[in-house]
Scaffold this motif. Sequence first.
Motif, short mmCIF file in Angstrom:
data_model
loop_
_atom_site.label_atom_id
_atom_site.label_comp_id
_atom_site.label_asym_id
_atom_site.label_seq_id
_atom_site.Cartn_x
_atom_site.Cartn_y
_atom_site.Cartn_z
N MET A 1 1.15 -0.37 3.68
CA MET A 1 1.74 -0.50 2.36
C MET A 1 1.56 -1.91 1.82
SD MET A 1 5.70 0.34 1.55
CE MET A 1 6.43 0.09 -0.01
N GLY A 2 1.87 -2.89 2.65
CA GLY A 2 1.75 -4.28 2.22
C GLY A 2 0.32 -4.72 1.99
N ILE A 3 -0.61 -4.18 2.76
CA ILE A 3 -2.01 -4.59 2.61
C ILE A 3 -2.60 -4.04 1.32
CG2 ILE A 3 -4.31 -4.26 3.58
CD1 ILE A 3 -3.11 -4.71 6.30
N VAL A 4 -2.41 -2.75 1.07
CA VAL A 4 -3.00 -2.12 -0.12
C VAL A 4 -2.27 -2.56 -1.39
CG1 VAL A 4 -3.43 0.08 -1.27
CG2 VAL A 4 -3.84 -0.14 1.18
N LEU A 5 -0.94 -2.42 -1.39
CA LEU A 5 -0.18 -2.79 -2.59
C LEU A 5 -0.26 -4.29 -2.86
CD1 LEU A 5 3.02 -0.57 -2.32
CD2 LEU A 5 0.99 -0.20 -3.72
N GLY A 6 -0.38 -5.08 -1.80
CA GLY A 6 -0.50 -6.53 -1.98
C GLY A 6 -1.75 -6.89 -2.74
N PHE A 7 -2.87 -6.24 -2.43
CA PHE A 7 -4.11 -6.53 -3.16
C PHE A 7 -4.02 -6.06 -4.60
CE2 PHE A 7 -8.55 -5.81 -4.46
CZ PHE A 7 -9.00 -7.12 -4.32
N LEU A 8 -3.47 -4.87 -4.81
CA LEU A 8 -3.33 -4.37 -6.18
C LEU A 8 -2.40 -5.27 -6.99
CD1 LEU A 8 -3.03 -0.53 -5.48
CD2 LEU A 8 -5.04 -1.80 -6.28
N LEU A 9 -1.32 -5.72 -6.38
CA LEU A 9 -0.40 -6.62 -7.07
C LEU A 9 -1.07 -7.95 -7.37
CD1 LEU A 9 2.51 -6.87 -8.10
CD2 LEU A 9 3.12 -7.77 -5.86
N CYS A 10 -1.89 -8.41 -6.47
CA CYS A 10 -2.66 -9.64 -6.69
C CYS A 10 -3.54 -9.51 -7.92
CB CYS A 10 -3.50 -9.96 -5.46
SG CYS A 10 -4.82 -11.12 -5.74
N LEU A 11 -4.21 -8.37 -8.06
CA LEU A 11 -5.08 -8.15 -9.22
C LEU A 11 -4.27 -8.13 -10.51
CD1 LEU A 11 -7.52 -5.43 -7.84
CD2 LEU A 11 -7.92 -7.89 -8.06
N VAL A 12 -3.08 -7.54 -10.46
CA VAL A 12 -2.23 -7.50 -11.66
C VAL A 12 -1.76 -8.91 -12.01
CG1 VAL A 12 -0.04 -6.64 -12.60
CG2 VAL A 12 -1.50 -5.12 -11.25
#
Length: 190
Positions: A1-12
């Motif tokens: 969860m942290g790895i995938v959502l972390g990257f998406l949140l980084c892009l946002v």
Amino acid sequence: MGIVLGFLLCLVVMSRWAIMRWPAQLFIEFFRCTPALLQIVWFFYCIPMMVDVFIDPIVMGVLALGLNLTAFNAEAYRAGVQAVPKEHLDACVALGLKPWQRTIYVVLPQALRSAMPVLMTNAIGTLQQSALVAIVAVADLMYVGKSLATEAYRPLETYSVVALIYFALSLPIARLVHMIERRQDAAVQR
């Protein structure tokens, strides 16, 4: 969860549109600037009251720790993305890659490589913070250790074994982080 959502949140967070960037930055600052224990307690007690639905305590613990990890990983990814040389992005434009292709094939691999030691260190921190869910009666390792210590009147032995188990789980990850950092340092020196 942290790895995938972390990257998406980084892009946002790195978006050029402020209307997307500000809520994401607020999310990151909230989870980074409040204690994980408070987040776990808030998720366990407040979310069910707000939505008027009982949610399994394990799910709430995973959600609280996962969102906490997401915020920290987003910052690790952001640093990794910012470390991607501008020349590589210029080459993507010259090759005619679409923005999603540039992100998946060029930015993500390089950001992941530079962020890997921090991501793994965050994983160790989350493993250790998982002991906090014992406060809200989730039967994790710490909760079981507390129960055994209370029943057997042997807190020294029980908590020592619990500490050794956490140590045994964390040490291989820490050694792997050290090995990755050494390899990255050697690659940079070449």
